[in-house]
Design a protein around this motif. Structure first.
Motif, mmCIF file in Angstrom:
data_model
loop_
_atom_site.group_PDB
_atom_site.id
_atom_site.type_symbol
_atom_site.label_atom_id
_atom_site.label_comp_id
_atom_site.label_asym_id
_atom_site.label_seq_id
_atom_site.Cartn_x
_atom_site.Cartn_y
_atom_site.Cartn_z
ATOM 1 N N LEU A 82 0.830 -1.201 0.000
ATOM 2 C CA LEU A 82 0.000 0.000 0.000
ATOM 3 C C LEU A 82 0.867 1.254 0.000
ATOM 4 C CD1 LEU A 82 -2.851 1.235 0.173
ATOM 5 C CD2 LEU A 82 -2.658 1.104 2.672
ATOM 6 N N LYS A 83 1.926 1.236 0.788
ATOM 7 C CA LYS A 83 2.830 2.386 0.843
ATOM 8 C C LYS A 83 3.505 2.611 -0.498
ATOM 9 C CE LYS A 83 6.715 4.332 3.444
ATOM 10 N NZ LYS A 83 7.691 4.126 4.554
ATOM 11 N N ALA A 84 3.937 1.527 -1.143
ATOM 12 C CA ALA A 84 4.609 1.639 -2.433
ATOM 13 C C ALA A 84 3.669 2.207 -3.496
ATOM 14 C CB ALA A 84 5.133 0.269 -2.872
ATOM 15 N N LEU A 85 2.425 1.730 -3.499
ATOM 16 C CA LEU A 85 1.448 2.227 -4.466
ATOM 17 C C LEU A 85 1.096 3.692 -4.192
ATOM 18 C CD1 LEU A 85 -0.931 -0.859 -4.714
ATOM 19 C CD2 LEU A 85 0.570 0.022 -6.510
ATOM 20 N N GLU A 86 1.021 4.037 -2.920
ATOM 21 C CA GLU A 86 0.733 5.422 -2.551
ATOM 22 C C GLU A 86 1.821 6.348 -3.061
ATOM 23 O OE1 GLU A 86 -0.485 7.963 1.468
ATOM 24 O OE2 GLU A 86 0.525 6.033 1.652
ATOM 25 N N GLU A 87 3.063 5.933 -2.927
ATOM 26 C CA GLU A 87 4.187 6.745 -3.397
ATOM 27 C C GLU A 87 4.185 6.865 -4.913
ATOM 28 O OE1 GLU A 87 7.610 4.852 -1.767
ATOM 29 O OE2 GLU A 87 7.297 5.633 0.267
ATOM 30 N N ALA A 88 3.857 5.768 -5.605
ATOM 31 C CA ALA A 88 3.847 5.785 -7.066
ATOM 32 C C ALA A 88 2.758 6.703 -7.611
ATOM 33 C CB ALA A 88 3.661 4.363 -7.605
ATOM 34 N N ALA A 89 1.627 6.738 -6.909
ATOM 35 C CA ALA A 89 0.497 7.547 -7.367
ATOM 36 C C ALA A 89 0.530 8.968 -6.814
ATOM 37 C CB ALA A 89 -0.821 6.873 -6.966
ATOM 38 N N ALA A 90 1.454 9.256 -5.907
ATOM 39 C CA ALA A 90 1.472 10.538 -5.193
ATOM 40 C C ALA A 90 1.466 11.768 -6.100
ATOM 41 C CB ALA A 90 2.675 10.584 -4.243
ATOM 42 N N PRO A 91 2.262 11.824 -7.169
ATOM 43 C CA PRO A 91 2.245 13.037 -8.008
ATOM 44 C C PRO A 91 0.862 13.339 -8.581
ATOM 45 C CG PRO A 91 4.154 11.678 -8.523
ATOM 46 C CD PRO A 91 3.281 10.855 -7.624
ATOM 47 N N LEU A 92 0.169 12.296 -9.041
ATOM 48 C CA LEU A 92 -1.151 12.507 -9.621
ATOM 49 C C LEU A 92 -2.188 12.794 -8.541
ATOM 50 C CD1 LEU A 92 -3.012 12.669 -12.003
ATOM 51 C CD2 LEU A 92 -3.097 10.172 -12.081
ATOM 52 N N VAL A 93 -2.086 12.124 -7.409
ATOM 53 C CA VAL A 93 -3.009 12.374 -6.297
ATOM 54 C C VAL A 93 -2.878 13.820 -5.821
ATOM 55 C CG1 VAL A 93 -3.551 11.806 -3.891
ATOM 56 C CG2 VAL A 93 -3.128 9.973 -5.538
ATOM 57 N N SER A 94 -1.642 14.305 -5.715
ATOM 58 C CA SER A 94 -1.417 15.694 -5.302
ATOM 59 C C SER A 94 -2.042 16.662 -6.291
ATOM 60 C CB SER A 94 0.085 15.972 -5.178
ATOM 61 O OG SER A 94 0.660 15.185 -4.164
ATOM 62 N N PHE A 95 -1.888 16.374 -7.579
ATOM 63 C CA PHE A 95 -2.497 17.219 -8.610
ATOM 64 C C PHE A 95 -4.024 17.231 -8.452
ATOM 65 C CE2 PHE A 95 -4.796 17.316 -12.626
ATOM 66 C CZ PHE A 95 -4.387 18.527 -13.157
ATOM 67 N N LEU A 96 -4.633 16.071 -8.265
ATOM 68 C CA LEU A 96 -6.088 15.963 -8.191
ATOM 69 C C LEU A 96 -6.659 16.594 -6.926
ATOM 70 C CD1 LEU A 96 -6.429 12.307 -9.504
ATOM 71 C CD2 LEU A 96 -7.121 14.381 -10.710
ATOM 72 N N GLN A 97 -5.803 16.761 -5.916
ATOM 73 C CA GLN A 97 -6.253 17.388 -4.677
ATOM 74 C C GLN A 97 -6.086 18.906 -4.703
ATOM 75 O OE1 GLN A 97 -3.934 15.228 -1.743
ATOM 76 N NE2 GLN A 97 -5.484 13.631 -1.529
ATOM 77 N N ASN A 98 -5.586 19.426 -5.820
ATOM 78 C CA ASN A 98 -5.394 20.862 -5.995
ATOM 79 C C ASN A 98 -6.506 21.410 -6.903
ATOM 80 O OD1 ASN A 98 -4.630 23.459 -6.701
ATOM 81 N ND2 ASN A 98 -2.449 22.958 -6.872
ATOM 82 N N PRO A 99 -7.534 22.065 -6.338
ATOM 83 C CA PRO A 99 -8.682 22.519 -7.149
ATOM 84 C C PRO A 99 -8.289 23.407 -8.323
ATOM 85 C CG PRO A 99 -9.159 22.719 -4.814
ATOM 86 C CD PRO A 99 -7.701 22.388 -4.918
ATOM 87 N N SER A 100 -7.341 24.306 -8.119
ATOM 88 C CA SER A 100 -6.945 25.198 -9.206
ATOM 89 C C SER A 100 -6.259 24.436 -10.332
ATOM 90 C CB SER A 100 -6.014 26.300 -8.682
ATOM 91 O OG SER A 100 -4.831 25.733 -8.129
ATOM 92 N N ALA A 101 -5.500 23.406 -9.981
ATOM 93 C CA ALA A 101 -4.837 22.598 -11.000
ATOM 94 C C ALA A 101 -5.856 21.760 -11.766
ATOM 95 C CB ALA A 101 -3.785 21.693 -10.357
ATOM 96 N N VAL A 102 -6.818 21.210 -11.056
ATOM 97 C CA VAL A 102 -7.836 20.366 -11.688
ATOM 98 C C VAL A 102 -8.649 21.153 -12.715
ATOM 99 C CG1 VAL A 102 -9.958 19.045 -11.257
ATOM 100 C CG2 VAL A 102 -7.968 18.742 -9.770
#
Length: 250
Positions: A82-102
Motif C-alpha cells: 500500500l505504501k509503495a502504491l501510494e508513493e507511485a500515485a502521489a504526483p497525480l493524487v497531489s495534482f487531483l487534490q489541488n482545485p486550481s490545478a484540476v
C-alpha cells in the motif's frame, strides 16, 4: 428457511466483497450456525487485503487473542504494498487534490495527458499507478477512497478495458457504501458500456457481463425508492431477458 437461501447460486456472479453483506444478513437472521458463517467470511477474506478484518474474525471464531503467523506476515506485506502504491500515485493524487490545478483539465483526454506531462511531469505510469492504488484500496476495504480514485482515473484513462474495469469497481464501491442514488447512476453508465458490443471480444463475454450486471443491480433495486419499477424495466429488455434465460438454464 436455509433451504431457500440462494447465496451459493448468486455468489459466483458477484465480486467477493459484495458477498460480505449477504453473509452479514444471513448471520443476523441466524439461518446458519455462527461458526459456519465466520468460516465463510475467513475464506472470502483470504483472497482480499482486509487482513485486520480477517484477524478479528479469526479471534471470534477460535475465541483467542492470537492470530496465525501467516496473517501477521500478510498484514506486513499489505502495508508495504500500500505504501509503495501510494508513493507511485502521489504526483497525480497531489495534482487531483489541488482545485486550481484540476480546473486545467478538459473533456479532451488526449489534451489532458499532454498537459499533465508537460506541466506536471505526470505520465502514463502515474495514471496506471492511480488505478492500481484505487484497486488496492478497494481490496483493503477502503471503498470511499477507491470510489474517489476510480472516478478520477476514469477522467484520464484512454484504455477502454481499464475504463470498463474502473466502472465495475466504482459501482461495487458505491453499493458497499449504500450510496444508492450514485450507485444507480454508475449502474446506468456501466449498462451503456455492457450493451456496446465494441467493448467485448465475443458475444459470450458480453452476455456474461450482462449476467453480472443483473446480479449486482439487485443490491440497488431492492434499496432504491424506484427500484421495483426499474428492475422490471431492466429484466424485461430483450437482451437481459435472454441473459436471464441462459442463466436459468445454467
Amino acid at each position: 428457511m436455509a433451504s431457500y437461501d440462494l447465496t451459493q447460486r448468486i455468489a459466483p456472479n458477484l465480486d467477493r466483497h459484495l458477498v460480505f453483506p449477504i453473509l452479514e444478513f444471513l448471520q443476523e437472521r441466524q439461518l446458519y450456525p455462527d461458526e459456519q458463517i465466520l468460516k465463510s467470511k475467513i475464506e472470502l477474506l483470504n483472497k482480499t487485503n482486509m487482513v485486520d478484518y480477517a484477524m478479528d474474525i479469526h479471534k471470534s471464531l477460535y475465541h483467542t487473542d492470537d492470530v496465525p503467523q501467516d496473517m501477521v506476515e500478510r498484514r506486513a506485506d499489505v502495508v508495504a504494498r500500500l505504501k509503495a502504491l501510494e508513493e507511485a500515485a502521489a504526483p497525480l493524487v497531489s495534482f487531483l487534490q489541488n482545485p486550481s490545478a484540476v480546473q486545467e483539465l478538459r473533456p479532451d483526454k488526449h489534451y489532458n495527458l499532454q498537459m499533465l506531462n508537460e506541466r506536471y511531469q505526470i505520465g502514463p505510469d502515474q495514471i496506471e499507478a492511480l488505478y492500481q492504488y484505487a484497486k488496492f484500496q478497494f481490496e483493503c476495504g477502503n471503498y470511499s477512497g477507491a470510489a474517489d480514485y476510480l472516478y478520477q482515473y476514469r477522467a484520464l484513462c484512454t484504455n477502454s478495458e481499464r475504463r470498463l474495469s474502473a466502472l465495475w469497481g466504482k459501482l461495487a464501491a458505491e453499493i458497499l457504501m449504500q450510496n444508492w442514488d450514485i450507485a444507480l447512476e454508475e449502474l446506468n453508465q456501466l449498462k451503456e458500456k455492457v450493451d456496446d458490443s465494441k467493448s467485448f471480444t465475443s458475444p459470450l463475454s458480453q452476455m456474461q457481463s450482462r449476467i453480472w450486471l443483473m446480479h449486482w443491480s439487485l443490491f440497488i433495486f431492492f434499496n432504491h425508492d424506484n427500484g421495483r419499477t426499474q428492475i422490471i424495466d431492466l429484466f424485461n429488455q430483450d437482451k437481459y431477458a435472454t441473459s436471464n434465460f441462459c442463466l436459468l438454464l445454467g
